[in-house]
Motif scaffolding. Structure first.
Motif, PDB file in Angstrom:
ATOM      1  N   MET A 141      34.643  37.234   5.084  1.00 30.87           N
ATOM      2  CA  MET A 141      35.790  37.044   5.956  1.00 30.87           C
ATOM      3  C   MET A 141      36.832  36.164   5.269  1.00 30.87           C
ATOM      4  O   MET A 141      36.546  35.502   4.261  1.00 30.87           O
ATOM      5  N   LEU A 142      38.048  36.143   5.812  1.00 32.61           N
ATOM      6  CA  LEU A 142      39.115  35.275   5.313  1.00 32.61           C
ATOM      7  C   LEU A 142      39.538  34.314   6.415  1.00 32.61           C
ATOM      8  O   LEU A 142      39.890  34.737   7.523  1.00 32.61           O
ATOM      9  N   ASN A 143      39.525  33.039   6.103  1.00 33.47           N
ATOM     10  CA  ASN A 143      40.006  32.031   7.048  1.00 33.47           C
ATOM     11  C   ASN A 143      41.534  32.060   7.076  1.00 33.47           C
ATOM     12  O   ASN A 143      42.183  32.034   6.025  1.00 33.47           O
ATOM     13  N   VAL A 144      42.103  32.105   8.259  1.00 36.13           N
ATOM     14  CA  VAL A 144      43.561  32.147   8.404  1.00 36.13           C
ATOM     15  C   VAL A 144      44.012  31.108   9.419  1.00 36.13           C
ATOM     16  O   VAL A 144      43.221  30.605  10.226  1.00 36.13           O
ATOM     17  N   GLN A 145      45.283  30.770   9.351  1.00 35.16           N
ATOM     18  CA  GLN A 145      45.899  29.906  10.351  1.00 35.16           C
ATOM     19  C   GLN A 145      47.076  30.631  10.969  1.00 35.16           C
ATOM     20  O   GLN A 145      47.723  31.460  10.319  1.00 35.16           O
ATOM     21  N   ARG A 198      35.579  27.982 -11.406  1.00 28.27           N
ATOM     22  CA  ARG A 198      34.671  27.540 -10.350  1.00 28.27           C
ATOM     23  C   ARG A 198      35.440  27.216  -9.078  1.00 28.27           C
ATOM     24  O   ARG A 198      35.003  27.528  -7.979  1.00 28.27           O
ATOM     25  N   SER A 199      36.617  26.594  -9.206  1.00 29.86           N
ATOM     26  CA  SER A 199      37.376  26.226  -8.015  1.00 29.86           C
ATOM     27  C   SER A 199      37.873  27.463  -7.273  1.00 29.86           C
ATOM     28  O   SER A 199      37.844  27.508  -6.052  1.00 29.86           O
ATOM     29  N   SER A 200      38.335  28.484  -7.997  1.00 28.76           N
ATOM     30  CA  SER A 200      38.821  29.681  -7.322  1.00 28.76           C
ATOM     31  C   SER A 200      37.677  30.402  -6.618  1.00 28.76           C
ATOM     32  O   SER A 200      37.866  30.979  -5.552  1.00 28.76           O
ATOM     33  N   LYS A 201      36.480  30.362  -7.213  1.00 26.66           N
ATOM     34  CA  LYS A 201      35.324  30.968  -6.551  1.00 26.66           C
ATOM     35  C   LYS A 201      35.023  30.248  -5.244  1.00 26.66           C
ATOM     36  O   LYS A 201      34.651  30.864  -4.245  1.00 26.66           O
ATOM     37  N   ALA A 202      35.177  28.943  -5.281  1.00 24.98           N
ATOM     38  CA  ALA A 202      34.841  28.167  -4.094  1.00 24.98           C
ATOM     39  C   ALA A 202      35.881  28.342  -2.999  1.00 24.98           C
ATOM     40  O   ALA A 202      35.554  28.305  -1.814  1.00 24.98           O
ATOM     41  N   CYS A 260      53.109  35.116  12.004  1.00 28.47           N
ATOM     42  CA  CYS A 260      52.108  35.851  11.238  1.00 28.47           C
ATOM     43  C   CYS A 260      50.850  35.003  11.085  1.00 28.47           C
ATOM     44  O   CYS A 260      50.794  33.861  11.554  1.00 28.47           O
ATOM     45  N   LEU A 261      49.871  35.557  10.427  1.00 30.42           N
ATOM     46  CA  LEU A 261      48.692  34.815  10.000  1.00 30.42           C
ATOM     47  C   LEU A 261      48.843  34.478   8.532  1.00 30.42           C
ATOM     48  O   LEU A 261      49.307  35.313   7.740  1.00 30.42           O
ATOM     49  N   LYS A 262      48.466  33.275   8.153  1.00 34.20           N
ATOM     50  CA  LYS A 262      48.531  32.838   6.759  1.00 34.20           C
ATOM     51  C   LYS A 262      47.147  32.403   6.303  1.00 34.20           C
ATOM     52  O   LYS A 262      46.395  31.779   7.063  1.00 34.20           O
ATOM     53  N   LEU A 263      46.830  32.719   5.053  1.00 39.42           N
ATOM     54  CA  LEU A 263      45.546  32.289   4.528  1.00 39.42           C
ATOM     55  C   LEU A 263      45.483  30.770   4.441  1.00 39.42           C
ATOM     56  O   LEU A 263      46.455  30.116   4.033  1.00 39.42           O
ATOM     57  N   LYS A 264      44.339  30.225   4.819  1.00 36.77           N
ATOM     58  CA  LYS A 264      44.131  28.793   4.660  1.00 36.77           C
ATOM     59  C   LYS A 264      43.924  28.469   3.177  1.00 36.77           C
ATOM     60  O   LYS A 264      43.554  29.348   2.386  1.00 36.77           O
ATOM     61  N   PRO A 265      44.155  27.207   2.769  1.00 35.61           N
ATOM     62  CA  PRO A 265      43.956  26.853   1.353  1.00 35.61           C
ATOM     63  C   PRO A 265      42.563  27.218   0.842  1.00 35.61           C
ATOM     64  O   PRO A 265      42.409  27.592  -0.315  1.00 35.61           O
ATOM     65  N   ILE A 266      41.552  27.095   1.692  1.00 39.02           N
ATOM     66  CA  ILE A 266      40.216  27.579   1.379  1.00 39.02           C
ATOM     67  C   ILE A 266      39.959  28.747   2.316  1.00 39.02           C
ATOM     68  O   ILE A 266      39.633  28.568   3.485  1.00 39.02           O
ATOM     69  N   SER A 267      40.130  29.949   1.806  1.00 41.54           N
ATOM     70  CA  SER A 267      40.074  31.127   2.681  1.00 41.54           C
ATOM     71  C   SER A 267      38.702  31.781   2.722  1.00 41.54           C
ATOM     72  O   SER A 267      38.425  32.565   3.627  1.00 41.54           O
ATOM     73  N   ALA A 268      37.864  31.507   1.742  1.00 38.04           N
ATOM     74  CA  ALA A 268      36.573  32.186   1.671  1.00 38.04           C
ATOM     75  C   ALA A 268      35.683  31.784   2.835  1.00 38.04           C
ATOM     76  O   ALA A 268      35.473  30.598   3.107  1.00 38.04           O
ATOM     77  N   VAL A 301      46.262  30.337 -10.185  1.00 35.80           N
ATOM     78  CA  VAL A 301      46.096  28.909  -9.908  1.00 35.80           C
ATOM     79  C   VAL A 301      46.032  28.642  -8.412  1.00 35.80           C
ATOM     80  O   VAL A 301      45.152  27.926  -7.926  1.00 35.80           O
ATOM     81  N   THR A 302      46.959  29.210  -7.667  1.00 36.97           N
ATOM     82  CA  THR A 302      46.990  28.989  -6.224  1.00 36.97           C
ATOM     83  C   THR A 302      47.667  30.158  -5.524  1.00 36.97           C
ATOM     84  O   THR A 302      48.426  30.911  -6.144  1.00 36.97           O
ATOM     85  N   LEU A 303      47.393  30.304  -4.240  1.00 37.09           N
ATOM     86  CA  LEU A 303      47.905  31.416  -3.442  1.00 37.09           C
ATOM     87  C   LEU A 303      48.683  30.894  -2.249  1.00 37.09           C
ATOM     88  O   LEU A 303      48.351  29.856  -1.680  1.00 37.09           O
ATOM     89  N   GLU A 304      49.712  31.625  -1.858  1.00 30.88           N
ATOM     90  CA  GLU A 304      50.438  31.376  -0.607  1.00 30.88           C
ATOM     91  C   GLU A 304      50.692  32.742   0.018  1.00 30.88           C
ATOM     92  O   GLU A 304      51.742  33.350  -0.191  1.00 30.88           O
ATOM     93  N   LEU A 305      49.706  33.216   0.781  1.00 29.61           N
ATOM     94  CA  LEU A 305      49.711  34.602   1.230  1.00 29.61           C
ATOM     95  C   LEU A 305      49.770  34.709   2.743  1.00 29.61           C
ATOM     96  O   LEU A 305      49.146  33.933   3.467  1.00 29.61           O
ATOM     97  N   ASN A 306      50.533  35.704   3.209  1.00 31.89           N
ATOM     98  CA  ASN A 306      50.564  36.089   4.614  1.00 31.89           C
ATOM     99  C   ASN A 306      49.680  37.311   4.822  1.00 31.89           C
ATOM    100  O   ASN A 306      49.530  38.144   3.923  1.00 31.89           O
TER     101      ASN A 306
END
Length: 507
Positions: A168-172, A262-266, A152-160, A288-293
């Motif tokens: 767009m969303l950065n994925v790996q 501020r961190s989540s916006k970034a 699958c594709l997974k969101l990168k830690p910084i997806s924005a 706080v954090t995401l781990e999304l496919n």
């Protein structure tokens, strides 16, 4: 493809004529593993296709209710299990509903003969087992192992990310996917989110956005005139980037961003956080954090002229995970099902197989061996003798269940001519001289003898010598635990494709 209603992987349930016979020769002596079939084999061939849809399945003359129920249950399981987390959560739900007791790996276990137990790790892997009432120290484990993850594709830690006019969303990329199949599909996100609670602690929540949220558009042929001649060859870093929204939407939602840190916006677009917060019924600031496919929203369903196929994503390897889960549940559904059992029935569903299994929740970790050791020690209590765990493992048998490559009608020459697995012709036993599969002559023989006793056909698979061979968790577990193992699977088409692959309902 194997008929799910009659798969030996699916139907491990006590049978009046349980195999207890011994096979002898001048060199080897062993007992067939107790593989229980929940549906009798004396009526019609178990590898029969269904003639139309699920409703009409109930009109078939053999085991109507169980057949229709199992196909429907499989479809429900596939539609629930968008990610490895959701697949594990659904298995957990079914086990609890069936009366299994949830164990904690951090606590001391109290087990007893006749008991049913399970534990999860990382919310993405699971080990469940039932103890025979006649179990004694040194008796073996009968195990089915599969995996919960899929390419699958997974969101990168910084997806924005943003490009002219779009968010767009950065994925790996995760695993060995057919990445060109991810283009022009209705995509969304699902996975695990960590939230901050009112008292300052943190909790893990699963989330699934069911509506289409993302898309990866292809380039118009007018701007890529040679694509049909040269092939579609996207750059996985620059071209495989999902589109979230237009920039005007960013301006419209600025008023909703007050709760975002501020961190989540970034790190992630506020629009994505807004959708997640609404689904989870929490404030954006609590995320706080995401781990999304990234997931396909197209549901699993029946298809084909006679509804003889199951069209679904993530068949590799959720179909095997479902079969293993259903096998254990069916084999313990009645109070007396464990009364004559002298072994331990176990399933192990691991994460991260698609990337090599080297993780704390993967088959490369000693999870299964640790569970076996704890089970043996707990049941034996102070009476543990020399080599009790090792003796139990030598009495054990593992079925490594992973999907098999069904012969493709348009690419028949990709298969070795004498080893072309077909749908509706039985389970596939996988062989590889270089140990990419763990099957040996003995374990293949054992598996086929059980199948033969219950009139269940099997097929053989060997990859061509001029092609590479995939692998499974079978060799990892066989080497890591020292357990006799056979690799087998249900044949399917379109393996590792985004969107719907297919298996035969009647295989």
């Amino acid at each position: 493809m194997a008929t799910f209603a009659r798969l030996p992987l699916l139907q491990l349930q006590p049978h009046p004529k349980l195999l207890k016979s011994y096979f002898h020769s001048s060199r080897i002596k062993f007992k067939l593993p107790n593989l229980y079939l929940s549906t009798p084999s004396q009526s019609v061939s178990p590898f029969r296709c269904f003639s139309s849809n699920v409703d009409q399945i109930h009109q078939n003359s053999f085991h109507n209710e169980s057949v229709g129920s199992i196909v429907g249950d499989l479809l429900n399981y596939l539609n629930e299990s968008w990610t490895q987390f959701h697949a594990t959560a659904e298995a957990k739900r079914q086990l609890l509903a069936a009366g299994f007791h949830l164990l904690n790996e951090n606590e001391e276990w109290e087990l007893k003969p006749g008991g049913r137990y399970f534990f999860t790790r990382n919310m993405s892997s699971l080990v469940a087992f039932s103890v025979g009432e006649k179990y004694s120290t040194g008796n073996g484990f009968h195990v089915i192992a599969a995996h919960t993850d899929s390419p699958c594709l997974k969101l990168k830690p910084i997806s924005a990310s943003s490009k002219p006019g779009y968010l767009m969303l950065n994925v790996q990329t995760y695993g060995g996917g057919l990445w060109h199949t991810w283009f022009d599909r209705d995509l969304s996100v699902a996975g695990r989110v960590i939230l901050r609670t009112d008292d300052g602690s943190f909790i893990q929540r699963l989330v699934k956005i069911k509506r289409p949220l993302l898309r990866i558009p292809t380039l118009a042929i007018h701007l890529d005139r040679t694509v049909n001649q040269d092939g579609f060859k996207p750059n996985l870093e620059t071209h495989l980037v999902p589109l979230l929204s237009t920039r005007c939407e960013e301006e419209l939602t600025e008023s909703k961003e007050k709760g975002a840190t501020r961190s989540s916006k970034a790190w992630h677009h506020p629009q994505l956080l807004e959708v997640l917060s609404e689904e989870l019924d929490c404030a954006i600031a609590d995320i706080v954090t995401l781990e999304l496919n990234v997931c396909d929203t197209q549901p699993s369903c029946l298809g084909g002229m006679n509804n003889e196929f199951i069209f679904s994503g993530r068949l590799d390897n959720l179909a095997s995970s479902f079969c293993a889960l259903r096998a254990l549940l069916d084999s313990c559904s009645s109070p007396g099902d464990l009364s004559s059992e002298d072994a331990i029935r176990m399933i192990a569903l691991f994460d991260n197989e698609e990337v090599g299994s080297d993780s704390i929740q993967g088959a490369g970790a000693p999870t299964m061996f640790q569970a076996m050791r704890r089970v043996v020690s707990c049941l034996a209590r102070e009476k543990v003798g020399e080599g009790a765990v090792e003796r139990a493992i030598r009495q054990s048998f593992l079925v490594s269940a992973d999907m098999a490559h069904g012969v493709h009608p348009n690419f028949v020459d990709k298969h070795e001519e004498n080893h072309r697995p077909q749908m509706q012709k039985g389970l596939v036993i996988k062989h590889n001289a270089n140990q990419r599969y763990a099957t040996s002559g003995v374990t293949a023989f054992l598996f086929k003898e059980v199948a033969k006793t219950h009139n269940l056909p099997t097929q053989e698979f060997v990859v061509r010598n001029d092609m590479g061979c995939g692998s499974t968790i079978g060799p990892i577990l066989a080497a890591g635990v020292g357990i006799r193992t056979v690799d087998c699977g249900i044949p399917q088409l379109s393996m590792h494709r985004q969107g719907n692959g297919s298996i035969g309902v009647g295989s």
